[in-house]
Design a protein around this motif. Structure first.
Motif, PDB file in Angstrom:
ATOM      1  N   GLY A  42       0.823  -1.214   0.000  1.00 57.93           N
ATOM      2  CA  GLY A  42       0.000   0.000   0.000  1.00 57.93           C
ATOM      3  C   GLY A  42       0.855   1.262   0.000  1.00 57.93           C
ATOM      4  N   LEU A  43       1.911   1.259   0.806  1.00 61.24           N
ATOM      5  CA  LEU A  43       2.758   2.462   0.889  1.00 61.24           C
ATOM      6  C   LEU A  43       3.528   2.702  -0.411  1.00 61.24           C
ATOM      7  N   ILE A  44       4.012   1.629  -1.028  1.00 60.57           N
ATOM      8  CA  ILE A  44       4.738   1.842  -2.303  1.00 60.57           C
ATOM      9  C   ILE A  44       3.766   2.374  -3.359  1.00 60.57           C
ATOM     10  N   PHE A 103       1.164   4.146  -2.837  1.00 52.91           N
ATOM     11  CA  PHE A 103       0.954   5.563  -2.506  1.00 52.91           C
ATOM     12  C   PHE A 103       2.099   6.425  -3.043  1.00 52.91           C
ATOM     13  N   LEU A 104       3.328   5.929  -2.903  1.00 54.21           N
ATOM     14  CA  LEU A 104       4.496   6.757  -3.254  1.00 54.21           C
ATOM     15  C   LEU A 104       4.767   6.831  -4.759  1.00 54.21           C
ATOM     16  N   ILE A 105       4.155   5.931  -5.523  1.00 51.50           N
ATOM     17  CA  ILE A 105       4.447   6.010  -6.967  1.00 51.50           C
ATOM     18  C   ILE A 105       3.236   6.374  -7.822  1.00 51.50           C
ATOM     19  N   MET A 106       2.016   6.041  -7.383  1.00 50.24           N
ATOM     20  CA  MET A 106       0.839   6.372  -8.208  1.00 50.24           C
ATOM     21  C   MET A 106       0.491   7.853  -7.972  1.00 50.24           C
ATOM     22  N   GLY A 107      -0.281   8.408  -8.846  1.00 50.10           N
ATOM     23  CA  GLY A 107      -0.580   9.843  -8.736  1.00 50.10           C
ATOM     24  C   GLY A 107      -1.373  10.183  -7.487  1.00 50.10           C
ATOM     25  N   PRO A 108      -1.067  11.316  -6.814  1.00 48.39           N
ATOM     26  CA  PRO A 108      -1.856  11.728  -5.652  1.00 48.39           C
ATOM     27  C   PRO A 108      -3.326  11.948  -6.051  1.00 48.39           C
ATOM     28  N   VAL A 109      -4.236  11.596  -5.130  1.00 47.79           N
ATOM     29  CA  VAL A 109      -5.678  11.651  -5.415  1.00 47.79           C
ATOM     30  C   VAL A 109      -6.168  13.097  -5.457  1.00 47.79           C
ATOM     31  N   MET A 110      -6.751  13.483  -6.587  1.00 47.88           N
ATOM     32  CA  MET A 110      -7.273  14.854  -6.676  1.00 47.88           C
ATOM     33  C   MET A 110      -8.735  14.876  -7.094  1.00 47.88           C
ATOM     34  N   PRO A 143       3.849  -7.244  -6.789  1.00 46.84           N
ATOM     35  CA  PRO A 143       2.430  -6.856  -6.855  1.00 46.84           C
ATOM     36  C   PRO A 143       2.224  -5.399  -7.284  1.00 46.84           C
ATOM     37  N   VAL A 144       3.059  -4.491  -6.788  1.00 47.00           N
ATOM     38  CA  VAL A 144       2.911  -3.081  -7.152  1.00 47.00           C
ATOM     39  C   VAL A 144       3.192  -2.894  -8.643  1.00 47.00           C
ATOM     40  N   ALA A 145       4.277  -3.489  -9.114  1.00 48.14           N
ATOM     41  CA  ALA A 145       4.681  -3.294 -10.511  1.00 48.14           C
ATOM     42  C   ALA A 145       3.628  -3.863 -11.449  1.00 48.14           C
ATOM     43  N   VAL A 146       3.170  -5.072 -11.168  1.00 49.91           N
ATOM     44  CA  VAL A 146       2.227  -5.688 -12.104  1.00 49.91           C
ATOM     45  C   VAL A 146       0.887  -4.946 -12.089  1.00 49.91           C
ATOM     46  N   ALA A 147       0.472  -4.451 -10.915  1.00 50.56           N
ATOM     47  CA  ALA A 147      -0.789  -3.696 -10.849  1.00 50.56           C
ATOM     48  C   ALA A 147      -0.651  -2.391 -11.644  1.00 50.56           C
ATOM     49  N   ALA A 148       0.497  -1.726 -11.515  1.00 55.76           N
ATOM     50  CA  ALA A 148       0.698  -0.463 -12.236  1.00 55.76           C
ATOM     51  C   ALA A 148       0.704  -0.700 -13.746  1.00 55.76           C
ATOM     52  N   VAL A 149       1.329  -1.813 -14.177  1.00 56.14           N
ATOM     53  CA  VAL A 149       1.368  -2.114 -15.616  1.00 56.14           C
ATOM     54  C   VAL A 149      -0.048  -2.429 -16.120  1.00 56.14           C
ATOM     55  N   ILE A 150      -0.781  -3.243 -15.387  1.00 54.97           N
ATOM     56  CA  ILE A 150      -2.142  -3.617 -15.819  1.00 54.97           C
ATOM     57  C   ILE A 150      -3.019  -2.371 -15.901  1.00 54.97           C
ATOM     58  N   MET A 151      -2.952  -1.518 -14.880  1.00 49.64           N
ATOM     59  CA  MET A 151      -3.812  -0.328 -14.869  1.00 49.64           C
ATOM     60  C   MET A 151      -3.443   0.637 -15.994  1.00 49.64           C
ATOM     61  N   ALA A 152      -2.150   0.793 -16.243  1.00 46.72           N
ATOM     62  CA  ALA A 152      -1.730   1.711 -17.316  1.00 46.72           C
ATOM     63  C   ALA A 152      -2.227   1.196 -18.665  1.00 46.72           C
ATOM     64  N   THR A 153      -2.163  -0.126 -18.839  1.00 49.73           N
ATOM     65  CA  THR A 153      -2.546  -0.701 -20.131  1.00 49.73           C
ATOM     66  C   THR A 153      -4.070  -0.675 -20.315  1.00 49.73           C
ATOM     67  N   VAL A 154      -4.778  -1.017 -19.254  1.00 49.41           N
ATOM     68  CA  VAL A 154      -6.236  -1.154 -19.367  1.00 49.41           C
ATOM     69  C   VAL A 154      -6.941   0.203 -19.308  1.00 49.41           C
TER      70      VAL A 154
END
Ligand SMILES: Cc1cc2nc3c(=O)[nH]c(=O)nc-3n(C[C@H](O)[C@H](O)[C@H](O)COP(=O)(O)OP(=O)(O)OC[C@H]3O[C@@H](n4cnc5c(N)ncnc54)[C@H](O)[C@@H]3O)c2cc1C
Length: 502
Positions: free
Chosen positions: A80-82, A84-91, A123-134
């Motif tokens: 969760g913390l990683i 938070f530190l790499i995905m965009g802040p919630v606006m 888990p963080v890397a694969v979630a970020a890749v899936i979300m960016a692609t989808v």
């Protein structure tokens, strides 16, 4: 200074250190946000942190319950913390929803993209890749900002030092830097600017120290780890795309994870039984050859998988400390058998010479301190002596003298294992070994009855300066740790190995 840092690191378990380090970065980032010292608003950072950590925690709890898996709360908080530190802040509401879904995907990946109960991808890397692609919701890597660099540097240093992954870190960073400069050179960019972005304002330090070093997705062998680091460094810094997949640190890590999985699968570790012998009452030593060269640090353990029929509810896996040092060239396990053993242990005892079992890679931090001058106190209960056998065997093989005292508690002398090796270490290295027997018979060599305050005060003159290692059944380890703390020892100087299951 380094010595003090190492002493402190010796007393902290790896997951906790990473959790504390990431929490410190998160606190600084949010505070800097409120103070206007970074480009993001403190309240949106705070909200992002809460969403990422809460979704990871709750979804992990639910998934572990559904899959009947054991929970490691620290690891889901780290995820969760990683995030938070790499995905965009919630606006916006949309950002909040996308971040929550990313956290859920990260947790799901641990259970769905897994083999043999181990996740394949970070888990963080694969979630970020899936979300960016989808959905086009990609990682920002906003953590890479000048004002957070000092805290990121400190945390990265501590994690790399603790995990002893200096070589992997350097391989990743140097390969990344070389690739980044080469890319700038071949594409007409300014080299100085490329260097500045890479070293000071890019995510590579955080990425290489915190994400690339994640142990479960790493190849087991050192050379393969270096190749892994180089692969990540190169792929993360050369701009390319494959269809909808665009180069990024997280995509680089996912590709390297896949490579690590494939070679790990090919190089699955098998232990082939060579010898089985009684070393103490109801305690057998199993000596295994390996199907590949294996390195480990004395005191580490590995997980054995032993499929068999009529499996009881305890299952087919167990962790065992490797009782030998890797200089011995064989994996030796010392296993205690109760009168009514589990189905696993019945199968283990029935193994024929030449039969093989599957093993995971050696793990664990219960290893000798780097500082060779610090006095070491080892407290062992019964079969909990196995890591100390490995450490002492390593010291004998290296001819290395250390100020080491072993207090080895058992019911009677029939339960004492490895006496010959300890005698050799006493003679050759001058270590001190005391046998404590709760039921001594007449004429038995016995240095006391149990490990208590009085015994420690009598036998351990340098307690305050020592690092204490405690190994044995969980209840014993817990009570001895409490006792040492009551005797004035700092918790940071006490290392524990819980032989859970007894
Ligand atoms: C990091 C680590 C390192 C370890 N290193 C070692 C080591 O070097 N050597 C070692 O021996 N162990 C080690 N252990 C412990 C080991 O992994 C087992 O958990 C332990 O040996 C117990 O084994 P078991 O579950 O097969 O139970 P057993 O030892 O067979 O049984 C333990 C108790 O449970 C009872 N029991 C057994 N089966 C059942 C059942 N189906 N239902 C109810 N009760 C049952 C038995 O009667 C007995 O009283 C280590 C554990 C960890 C976490």
């Amino acid at each position: 200074m380094l010595k003090k840092i190492d002493q402190w690191l010796n007393g902290v378990i790896m997951y906790r250190l990473v959790l504390w380090g990431l929490s410190a970065i998160a606190v600084f980032a949010i505070a800097w946000g409120f103070l206007g010292l970074i480009a993001y608003d403190g309240s949106s950072l705070l909200l992002s942190a809460l969403i990422a950590v809460a979704v990871c925690q709750f979804s992990n709890l639910a998934l572990a319950r559904i899959c009947k898996a054991q929970i490691n709360a620290e690891s889901s908080m780290i995820t969760g913390l990683i995030l938070f530190l790499i995905m965009g802040p919630v606006m916006s509401y949309q950002d909040a929803g996308l971040l929550a879904v990313t956290a859920l995907v990260a947790m799901l990946s641990k259970y769905l993209l897994a083999y043999s109960h181990k996740h394949i991808f970070n888990p963080v890397a694969v979630a970020a890749v899936i979300m960016a692609t989808v959905s086009g919701y990609a990682a920002w890597w906003w953590i890479a900002t000048w004002n957070l660099l000092p805290i990121v540097l400190v945390v990265s240093f501590l994690i790399v030092r603790k995990t002893r992954r200096e070589a992997l870190f350097v391989a990743t960073v140097v390969a990344g830097l070389g690739t980044s400069l080469l890319y700038a050179l071949t594409h007409g960019y300014d080299l100085v600017e490329a260097l500045e972005i890479y070293t000071l304002a890019g995510p590579m330090l955080f990425f290489a120290a915190v994400m690339v070093t994640e142990p479960l997705c790493l190849p087991g062998r050192r050379n393969a780890q270096l190749v892994y680091g180089v692969l990540v460094g190169v792929l993360a810094n050369w701009k390319f795309n494959i269809g909808l997949l665009y180069s990024s640190p997280e995509l680089a890590l996912v590709i390297a994870n896949l490579w690590s999985f494939v070679i790990g699968y090919k190089h699955k570790l098998y232990l082939i039984l060579e010898e089985k012998r009684l070393v103490a009452a109801n305690t057998y030593e199993f000596v295994f050859a390996m199907n590949q060269k294996l390195r480990w640090l004395a005191g580490q353990y590995l997980e054995i998988t032993l499929p068999h029929s009529q499996v009881d509810q305890r299952g087919v896996r167990r962790s065992f400390t490797i009782a030998s040092s890797d200089q011995e060239g064989k994996v030796k396990l010392g296993v205690k058998f109760p009168n009514e053993p589990s189905s696993f242990k019945k199968k283990l005892l029935a193994l024929a010479i030449g039969e093989r079992v599957t093993a995971g890679k050696p793990e664990g931090d219960f290893i000798l301190p780097r500082d060779k001058t610090v006095p070491i106190l080892c407290l062992a209960g019964g079969i909990g002596v196995t890591p100390f056998r490995a450490m002492i065997s390593e010291l004998i093989a290296r001819g290395e003298r250390r100020d080491l005292i072993l207090l080895y508690a058992n019911r009677s002398s029939a339960d004492v294992a490895y006496r010959e090796l300890f005698r050799e270490a006493v003679e050759k290295l001058g270590i001190k070994v005391y046998y404590l027997l709760t039921h001594p018979c007449e004429g038995e060599e016995c240095d006391g009855q149990m490990i208590d305050r009085e015994t420690i005060a009598r036998l351990v003159p340098q307690l305050a300066d020592s690092i204490a290692y405690i190994s044995g059944p969980s209840a014993m380890v817990t009570s001895l740790k409490k006792m040492l703390k009551e005797m004035g020892m700092s918790g940071f100087r006490i290392k524990t190995d819980y032989f859970s299951g007894f």
